[in-house]
Enzyme design. Structure first.
Site, PDB file in Angstrom:
ATOM      1  N   HIS A 199       0.906  -1.106   0.049  1.00  0.00           N
ATOM      2  CA  HIS A 199      -0.126   0.051  -0.080  1.00  0.00           C
ATOM      3  C   HIS A 199       0.899   1.198   0.171  1.00  0.00           C
ATOM      4  O   HIS A 199       1.902   1.337  -0.746  1.00  0.00           O
ATOM      5  CB  HIS A 199      -0.945  -0.155   1.159  1.00  0.00           C
ATOM      6  CG  HIS A 199      -1.987   0.914   1.267  1.00  0.00           C
ATOM      7  ND1 HIS A 199      -2.327   1.644   0.433  1.00  0.00           N
ATOM      8  CD2 HIS A 199      -2.996   1.336   2.407  1.00  0.00           C
ATOM      9  CE1 HIS A 199      -3.539   2.530   0.621  1.00  0.00           C
ATOM     10  NE2 HIS A 199      -3.687   2.140   1.972  1.00  0.00           N
TER      11      HIS A 199
ATOM     12  N   ASP B 198       2.462   5.553  -6.616  1.00  0.00           N
ATOM     13  CA  ASP B 198       3.678   5.040  -5.789  1.00  0.00           C
ATOM     14  C   ASP B 198       5.088   5.103  -6.528  1.00  0.00           C
ATOM     15  O   ASP B 198       6.186   4.973  -5.944  1.00  0.00           O
ATOM     16  CB  ASP B 198       3.852   3.963  -4.938  1.00  0.00           C
ATOM     17  CG  ASP B 198       2.775   4.340  -3.640  1.00  0.00           C
ATOM     18  OD1 ASP B 198       1.696   3.379  -3.513  1.00  0.00           O
ATOM     19  OD2 ASP B 198       2.913   5.208  -2.874  1.00  0.00           O
TER      20      ASP B 198
ATOM     21  N   HIS C 133      -2.405  -2.361  -9.659  1.00  0.00           N
ATOM     22  CA  HIS C 133      -3.549  -1.557  -8.660  1.00  0.00           C
ATOM     23  C   HIS C 133      -4.736  -2.639  -8.920  1.00  0.00           C
ATOM     24  O   HIS C 133      -5.084  -2.967  -9.814  1.00  0.00           O
ATOM     25  CB  HIS C 133      -3.922  -0.374  -9.121  1.00  0.00           C
ATOM     26  CG  HIS C 133      -4.490   0.630  -8.069  1.00  0.00           C
ATOM     27  ND1 HIS C 133      -5.872   0.541  -7.830  1.00  0.00           N
ATOM     28  CD2 HIS C 133      -4.022   1.392  -7.332  1.00  0.00           C
ATOM     29  CE1 HIS C 133      -6.012   1.313  -7.106  1.00  0.00           C
ATOM     30  NE2 HIS C 133      -4.897   2.100  -6.558  1.00  0.00           N
TER      31      HIS C 133
HETATM   32  C1  SDX Z   1      -1.449   2.435  -3.349  1.00  0.00           C
HETATM   33  O1  SDX Z   1      -6.169   0.754  -3.262  1.00  0.00           O
HETATM   34  C2  SDX Z   1      -5.528   2.166  -3.313  1.00  0.00           C
HETATM   35  O2  SDX Z   1      -6.360   2.965  -4.105  1.00  0.00           O
HETATM   36  C3  SDX Z   1      -4.509   2.156  -3.099  1.00  0.00           C
HETATM   37  C4  SDX Z   1      -3.786   3.463  -3.305  1.00  0.00           C
HETATM   38  C5  SDX Z   1      -4.252   4.537  -2.668  1.00  0.00           C
HETATM   39  O3  SDX Z   1      -4.055   5.864  -3.132  1.00  0.00           O
HETATM   40  O4  SDX Z   1      -4.728   4.339  -1.663  1.00  0.00           O
HETATM   41  O5  SDX Z   1      -3.853   3.523  -4.925  1.00  0.00           O
HETATM   42  C6  SDX Z   1      -2.164   3.577  -3.012  1.00  0.00           C
HETATM   43  O6  SDX Z   1      -1.515   1.477  -2.524  1.00  0.00           O
HETATM   44  C7  SDX Z   1      -0.991   1.971  -4.728  1.00  0.00           C
HETATM   45  C8  SDX Z   1      -0.309   0.409  -4.690  1.00  0.00           C
HETATM   46  C9  SDX Z   1       1.106   0.457  -4.159  1.00  0.00           C
HETATM   47  N1  SDX Z   1       1.616  -0.871  -3.893  1.00  0.00           N
HETATM   48  C10 SDX Z   1       2.397  -1.259  -4.985  1.00  0.00           C
HETATM   49  O7  SDX Z   1       3.054  -0.780  -5.597  1.00  0.00           O
HETATM   50  C11 SDX Z   1       3.009  -2.817  -4.691  1.00  0.00           C
HETATM   51  C12 SDX Z   1       2.917  -3.547  -5.853  1.00  0.00           C
HETATM   52  N2  SDX Z   1       1.607  -3.863  -6.494  1.00  0.00           N
HETATM   53  C13 SDX Z   1       1.029  -5.265  -6.022  1.00  0.00           C
HETATM   54  O8  SDX Z   1       1.450  -5.614  -4.863  1.00  0.00           O
HETATM   55  C14 SDX Z   1      -0.532  -5.066  -6.531  1.00  0.00           C
HETATM   56  O9  SDX Z   1      -0.753  -4.528  -7.901  1.00  0.00           O
HETATM   57  C15 SDX Z   1      -1.372  -4.496  -5.321  1.00  0.00           C
HETATM   58  C16 SDX Z   1      -1.367  -4.858  -4.101  1.00  0.00           C
HETATM   59  C17 SDX Z   1      -1.255  -2.883  -5.740  1.00  0.00           C
HETATM   60  C18 SDX Z   1      -2.782  -4.609  -6.057  1.00  0.00           C
HETATM   61  O10 SDX Z   1      -2.891  -6.290  -5.654  1.00  0.00           O
HETATM   62  P1  SDX Z   1      -4.180  -7.064  -6.142  1.00  0.00           P
HETATM   63  O11 SDX Z   1      -5.295  -6.306  -6.499  1.00  0.00           O
HETATM   64  O12 SDX Z   1      -4.510  -8.050  -5.232  1.00  0.00           O
HETATM   65  O13 SDX Z   1      -3.558  -7.921  -7.334  1.00  0.00           O
HETATM   66  P2  SDX Z   1      -2.992  -9.268  -7.202  1.00  0.00           P
HETATM   67  O14 SDX Z   1      -1.587  -9.161  -6.432  1.00  0.00           O
HETATM   68  O15 SDX Z   1      -3.912 -10.021  -6.997  1.00  0.00           O
HETATM   69  O16 SDX Z   1      -2.204  -9.550  -8.616  1.00  0.00           O
HETATM   70  C19 SDX Z   1      -2.966  -9.625  -9.800  1.00  0.00           C
HETATM   71  C20 SDX Z   1      -2.133 -10.354 -11.113  1.00  0.00           C
HETATM   72  C21 SDX Z   1      -1.030 -11.408 -10.482  1.00  0.00           C
HETATM   73  O17 SDX Z   1      -0.774 -12.212 -11.455  1.00  0.00           O
HETATM   74  P3  SDX Z   1      -1.291 -13.768 -11.652  1.00  0.00           P
HETATM   75  O18 SDX Z   1      -1.104 -14.472 -10.368  1.00  0.00           O
HETATM   76  O19 SDX Z   1      -2.698 -13.400 -11.877  1.00  0.00           O
HETATM   77  O20 SDX Z   1      -0.469 -14.267 -12.663  1.00  0.00           O
HETATM   78  O21 SDX Z   1      -1.194  -9.138 -11.383  1.00  0.00           O
HETATM   79  C22 SDX Z   1       0.265  -9.653 -10.843  1.00  0.00           C
HETATM   80  C23 SDX Z   1       0.233 -10.599  -9.820  1.00  0.00           C
HETATM   81  O22 SDX Z   1       1.256 -11.326  -9.842  1.00  0.00           O
HETATM   82  N3  SDX Z   1       0.633  -8.342 -10.095  1.00  0.00           N
HETATM   83  C24 SDX Z   1       1.941  -7.818 -10.261  1.00  0.00           C
HETATM   84  C25 SDX Z   1       2.193  -6.699  -9.848  1.00  0.00           C
HETATM   85  N4  SDX Z   1       0.847  -6.316  -9.344  1.00  0.00           N
HETATM   86  C26 SDX Z   1      -0.215  -7.354  -9.608  1.00  0.00           C
HETATM   87  N5  SDX Z   1       3.091  -8.621 -10.968  1.00  0.00           N
HETATM   88  C27 SDX Z   1       4.078  -7.753 -10.947  1.00  0.00           C
HETATM   89  N6  SDX Z   1       4.285  -6.439 -10.225  1.00  0.00           N
HETATM   90  C28 SDX Z   1       3.215  -5.898  -9.877  1.00  0.00           C
HETATM   91  N7  SDX Z   1       3.423  -4.824  -9.027  1.00  0.00           N
END
Ligand code: SDX
Length: 391
Positions: free
Chosen positions: A235, A328, A274
C-alpha cells in the site's frame, strides 16, 4: 429464537462467492471519490483530480472532501485558521517521540505511536457526538503534519520546531521537517503531493479506519489503524520501496537486466499494479512529468532515466494484464530530489491521506453499521473432546 434468526439470515448466505481481499465487494456508498479504473480517471466530489490538482491546495482539498463542495473565500479562511490553531501538539507527545527509538524505528511506527499518545491527552477523546468526531478529525489533519515533522527532526538528531502560523499547511509541513522555510519548488511539489494523495476510494487504509470507527471507538484509534495499514509495502509503503529498487539498479543501462530478472522470477514490482486501475494511474501521470523536471533540476537525470526504463519494461511485460505505474512509482523520485529521507516517504502519504480517512469516517458515521463480514468455514465439526491423558 433460532428460527427467527435463521429467517433473518440473508437469503444469499451460503451461496455468496468468497471474494479474496474483498475484491469487487461493495462496502459502502459514497459521494467523496470515484475511480474509473479502465479509463485511469479519478474524481474528488465530481472534480477530475488532473484538472484541479495544480489549481487547488491541501486545505481546499480537505474542505472539499469533508464538506462536499469547494469553499467560498471566507469559508476557506475560517477552515484554514482553524487548522492553523490546531497545529500544535502537547509537549508530552514530543517527549514520547523522544523516549521511543524514533531514530531507529520505522517513521510510520513513530507516527502511529504519536497519534495514540495524542489521544491520551484529549479529555474529550471518547465523546461520541458527530461534532466531536469532526473536531478531532480536523485536529488530526492539522497535527499529523506536526508529528511527522517532529519525527523527521528527531531522526535527523535535531530539535522539533514549532509550527509557523504564517505558512500554509504544505509549506509549514516542509518547514517542520527541515527547520527552514521551503523553496518555491519544494512548496509547490509538496502542495501538489498532498492534494493528489488525499483520498482514493475504499483503499486498505481508508477501509481500516472505517472498520475501526464502525464499532464507535475513538477517532485516534481509527486513524492509528489507517497509519498501520498504509505503512505496508503493498500500500503506501511502496513509494519507499521504489526508491530502494531504483538505487539498487544504479544506472539506466543496468535496468534491462535487472527488470528481465525480476520479471522472470515473478517479483512484484513496487509502484506498479492496482486493484482498481487497469490503466495508468492519473496521479502517476502527473508525478511522472514533475519527476523528469525535478531530477534534471537536481542534477540527477539518471534517476528519472532508470525509472522511465523500468516503466517501459514493466508495461511491456504486464501492460496487457492492466499493470501500469501507480501513485507510488514516481512520487519517491520527486521526494528524493527535494532532499527528503526515503524512510519518510510514507509518512508524507499519511499526512495527506488523513483528510480522506477523516472524510470517509464522517460520511459513514451518520448511517453507521459495524463492519462484520462472514467467513466460509472449512474446518471439522462435531468432534468429541478427548481428555489430555488419553491423547
Ligand atoms: C497504493 O487501493 C488503493 O487505491 C491504493 C492507493 C491509494 O491511493 O490508496 O492507490 C495507493 O497502495 C498503490 C499500490 C502500491 N503498491 C504497490 O505498488 C505494490 C506492488 N503492487 C502489487 O502488490 C499489487 O498490484 C497491488 C497490491 C497494488 C494490488 O494487488 P491485487 O489487486 O490484489 O492484485 P494481485 O496481487 O492479485 O495481482 C493480480 C495479478 C497477479 O498475477 P497472476 O497471479 O494473476 O498471474 O497481477 C500480478 C500478480 O502477480 N501483479 C503484479 C504486480 N501487481 C499485480 N506482477 C508484478 N508486479 C506487480 N506490481
Amino acid at each position: 429464537m433460532a428460527q427467527k434468526a435463521a429467517e433473518k439470515a440473508p437469503a444469499f448466505f451460503g451461496q455468496q462467492e468468497y471474494a479474496k481481499g474483498l475484491d469487487g465487494v461493495i462496502a459502502c456508498e459514497t459521494h467523496i471519490n470515484y475511480i474509473d479504473g479502465a479509463a485511469g480517471k479519478m474524481i474528488y466530489r465530481g472534480y477530475d483530480v488532473e484538472e484541479i490538482g495544480e489549481q487547488t491546495n491541501y486545505e481546499e482539498t480537505a474542505y472539499l472532501l469533508i464538506y462536499g463542495k469547494l469553499p467560498t473565500q471566507s469559508e476557506l479562511d475560517d477552515f484554514t485558521a482553524k487548522l492553523i490553531s490546531y497545529r500544535s501538539v502537547p509537549p508530552e507527545v514530543i517527549q514520547v517521540l523522544k523516549i521511543i527509538p524514533t531514530a531507529k524505528t520505522h517513521p510510520m511506527s513513530a507516527l502511529r505511536t504519536g497519534v495514540s499518545a495524542l489521544g491520551t491527552f484529549n479529555p474529550d477523546a471518547e465523546e461520541q457526538s458527530v461534532e466531536n468526531y469532526e473536531d478531532i478529525g480536523l485536529q488530526l489533519i492539522a497535527k499529523l503534519a506536526t508529528i511527522a515533522g517532529a519525527v523527521q527532526r528527531i531522526r535527523a538528531g535535531k530539535e522539533p520546531v514549532e509550527p509557523d502560523p504564517s505558512l500554509d499547511h504544505s509549506a509549514n509541513f516542509c518547514y517542520m521537517m527541515t527547520g527552514e522555510k521551503p523553496s518555491e519548488v519544494f512548496e509547490k511539489m509538496m502542495g501538489l503531493s498532498l492534494v493528489l494523495h488525499a483520498d482514493h476510494g475504499v483503499n486498505a487504509s481508508t477501509f481500516s479506519s472505517m472498520v475501526v470507527i464502525s464499532s464507535l471507538t475513538d477517532m485516534y484509534s481509527a486513524i492509528a489503524a489507517g497509519i498501520g495499514s498504509l505503512k505496508g509495502p503493498l500500500h503506501g509503503g511502496a513509494n519507499e520501496q521504489v526508491l530502494y529498487m531504483l538505487n539498487e539498479i544504479g544506472s539506466a543501462d543496468k535496468a534491462d537486466e535487472y527488470m528481465d530478472n525480476a520479471i522472470k522470477n515473478k517479483v512484484k514490482i513496487m509502484g506498479f499494479g492496482h486493484r482498481v486501475y487497469k490503466a495508468y494511474d492519473p496521479r502517476a501521470r502527473i508525478f511522472a512529468l514533475h519527476s523528469k523536471e525535478l531530477c534534471e533540476a537536481a542534477g540527477k537525470p539518471e534517476l528519472y532515466e532508470i525509472a522511465k526504463r523500468v516503466e517501459e519494461k514493466v508495461i511491456d511485460a504486464y501492460g496487457a494484464k492492466g499493470i501500469f505505474p501507480n501513485v507510488d512509482f514516481y512520487s519517491g523520485t520527486i521526494y528524493h530530489c527535494l532532499g527528503i529521507e526515503t524512510a519518510m516517504f510514507t509518512p508524507l502519504f499519511a499526512v495527506s491521506r488523513v483528510a480522506g480517512w477523516v472524510a470517509r469516517i464522517l460520511e459513514y458515521l451518520p448511517q453507521n453499521r459495524i463492519f462484520r463480514p462472514r467467513a466460509v468455514y472449512l474446518g471439522e465439526k462435531d468432534l468429541q473432546y478427548v481428555p489430555i491423558d488419553q491423547r
